[in-house]
Design a protein around this motif. Structure first.
Motif, PDB file in Angstrom:
ATOM      1  N   CYS A   1      63.212  15.908  36.568  1.00 24.26           N
ATOM      2  CA  CYS A   1      64.268  17.435  36.595  1.00 24.26           C
ATOM      3  C   CYS A   1      65.623  16.919  37.453  1.00 24.26           C
ATOM      4  CB  CYS A   1      63.798  17.279  37.948  1.00 24.26           C
ATOM      5  SG  CYS A   1      65.217  18.477  39.500  1.00 24.26           S
TER       6      CYS A   1
ATOM      7  N   TYR B   1      65.840  16.907  47.632  1.00 25.16           N
ATOM      8  CA  TYR B   1      66.450  17.381  47.909  1.00 25.16           C
ATOM      9  C   TYR B   1      67.859  16.076  47.932  1.00 25.16           C
ATOM     10  CZ  TYR B   1      69.516  20.600  50.337  1.00 25.16           C
ATOM     11  OH  TYR B   1      70.330  21.872  50.965  1.00 25.16           O
TER      12      TYR B   1
ATOM     13  N   MET C   1      68.626  22.986  41.786  1.00 23.91           N
ATOM     14  CA  MET C   1      68.024  24.021  42.418  1.00 23.91           C
ATOM     15  C   MET C   1      67.756  25.397  42.306  1.00 23.91           C
ATOM     16  SD  MET C   1      69.048  23.297  46.448  1.00 23.91           S
ATOM     17  CE  MET C   1      67.806  23.608  47.598  1.00 23.91           C
TER      18      MET C   1
ATOM     19  N   TRP D   1      63.483  22.478  38.784  1.00 19.85           N
ATOM     20  CA  TRP D   1      62.925  21.887  40.186  1.00 19.85           C
ATOM     21  C   TRP D   1      62.467  23.258  41.083  1.00 19.85           C
ATOM     22  CZ3 TRP D   1      64.979  19.875  44.828  1.00 19.85           C
ATOM     23  CH2 TRP D   1      64.533  20.657  45.649  1.00 19.85           C
TER      24      TRP D   1
ATOM     25  N   TYR E   1      58.954  22.211  42.503  1.00 16.78           N
ATOM     26  CA  TYR E   1      58.845  23.273  44.465  1.00 16.78           C
ATOM     27  C   TYR E   1      57.590  23.889  44.191  1.00 16.78           C
ATOM     28  CZ  TYR E   1      60.405  24.814  49.188  1.00 16.78           C
ATOM     29  OH  TYR E   1      60.303  25.023  50.189  1.00 16.78           O
TER      30      TYR E   1
END
Length: 304
Positions: free
Chosen positions: A218, A263, A294, A299, A303
């Motif tokens: 990422c 984060y 994000m 991301w 997530y």
């Protein structure tokens, strides 16, 4: 770099005196050789104007005629008025303000922190383990920053700015716009509601486990990807990855291998840049990079 900062507790109306100064707009001219034997040169005006501080004589910027000088203090006062209208019992709120004037007046930032609306991120309510809402105001006279009013949040344990991926609660206005910036009571109240949602999002991030390989992927493909057409690592990217790796260890030790650690690593990198340049410029650029991260598929892979 010149920075003037003054924090005032429980006094929204306090605006640091460094935000108050007058600016003179001087038209530029260029000299051409004269064909007359009586004069050697002739000064011809051009559509460029120098903005000069009256008190110090410092040059702040050079612009065309359509650039409108909007004093920092007026912008700060306008936001104060909106907040006071939105919060009738403002005297009961614990508010701190800080005004930052950079580079002899070329740039300006104002932070307004609201301590009554803290959201704690653990069940023990440890000091500083919370996020608080913040209104940020940006402007400049050198042309690099337009007028901007942003509703944000601050994580108090490390003072990281809490970046949102869509920047929904931001008002922006160019200095060349004939219409002045507009900020409403409803926009401020919407920001407070968004702050509550931000707290819920942080809780979810704390529960979501991640794999280190996915985190590296990422960062490598987003924050460290300095060449959007070529995903190979270059020298600058190596430096970014080194800095992120150092911060990652810090947050993993505190929060484990979680999305929240991912984060916080990114927002720390953005909020507290190690740079030879102007920190305030680099920080704003990096916050935009974190917001873009994000919104990326990398991301989303973390997530879910």
């Amino acid at each position: 770099m010149q920075t003037n900062i003054e924090a005032m507790s429980n006094n929204l109306l306090t605006i640091d005196k460094s935000a108050y100064f007058e600016v003179e707009k001087k038209q530029l001219k260029y000299s051409i050789e004269s064909t007359s034997p009586l004069t050697e040169t002739i000064d011809e005006p051009v559509n460029r104007y120098a903005l000069v501080r009256k008190d110090t004589g410092k040059l702040l910027g050079i612009h065309s005629d359509d650039y409108i000088v909007r004093p920092y203090s007026v912008l700060a006062e306008k936001v104060n008025e909106v907040i006071m209208e939105a919060v009738p019992d403002i005297n009961k709120w614990n508010i701190t303000t800080a005004d930052h004037v950079y580079a002899d007046g070329r740039k300006y930032r104002r932070d307004i922190n609201f301590w009554n609306h803290e959201i704690y991120l653990d069940s023990f309510k440890k000091a500083n383990e919370c996020i608080i809402p913040q209104v940020r105001i940006y402007s400049s006279l050198d042309g690099q920053w337009g007028q901007q009013i942003m509703f944000s949040s601050i994580y108090m344990w490390c003072l990281n700015g809490m970046v949102r991926p869509d920047w929904t609660f931001t008002v922006y206005n160019k200095h060349s716009s004939k219409q002045d910036i507009i900020y409403s009571v409803d926009e401020f109240r919407d920001g407070l509601e968004s702050h509550k949602e931000m707290g819920d999002e942080m809780f979810k991030m704390m529960q979501k486990k991640v794999k280190v390989a996915d985190v590296t992927e990422c960062y490598r493909k987003t924050l460290a990807n300095t060449n959007k057409r070529n995903l190979d690592i270059d020298n600058n990217s190596i430096i970014v990855m080194r800095d992120l790796d150092s911060l990652w260890g810090k947050y993993v030790a505190k929060y484990g291998n979680t999305v929240f650690a991912v984060y916080q690593t990114a927002t720390d990198w953005a909020t507290h840049p190690i740079t030879r340049g102007a920190v305030y410029n680099v920080s704003r650029k990096r916050e935009k990079q974190v917001a873009a991260m994000m919104q990326s598929k990398y991301w989303e892979n973390l997530y879910g």
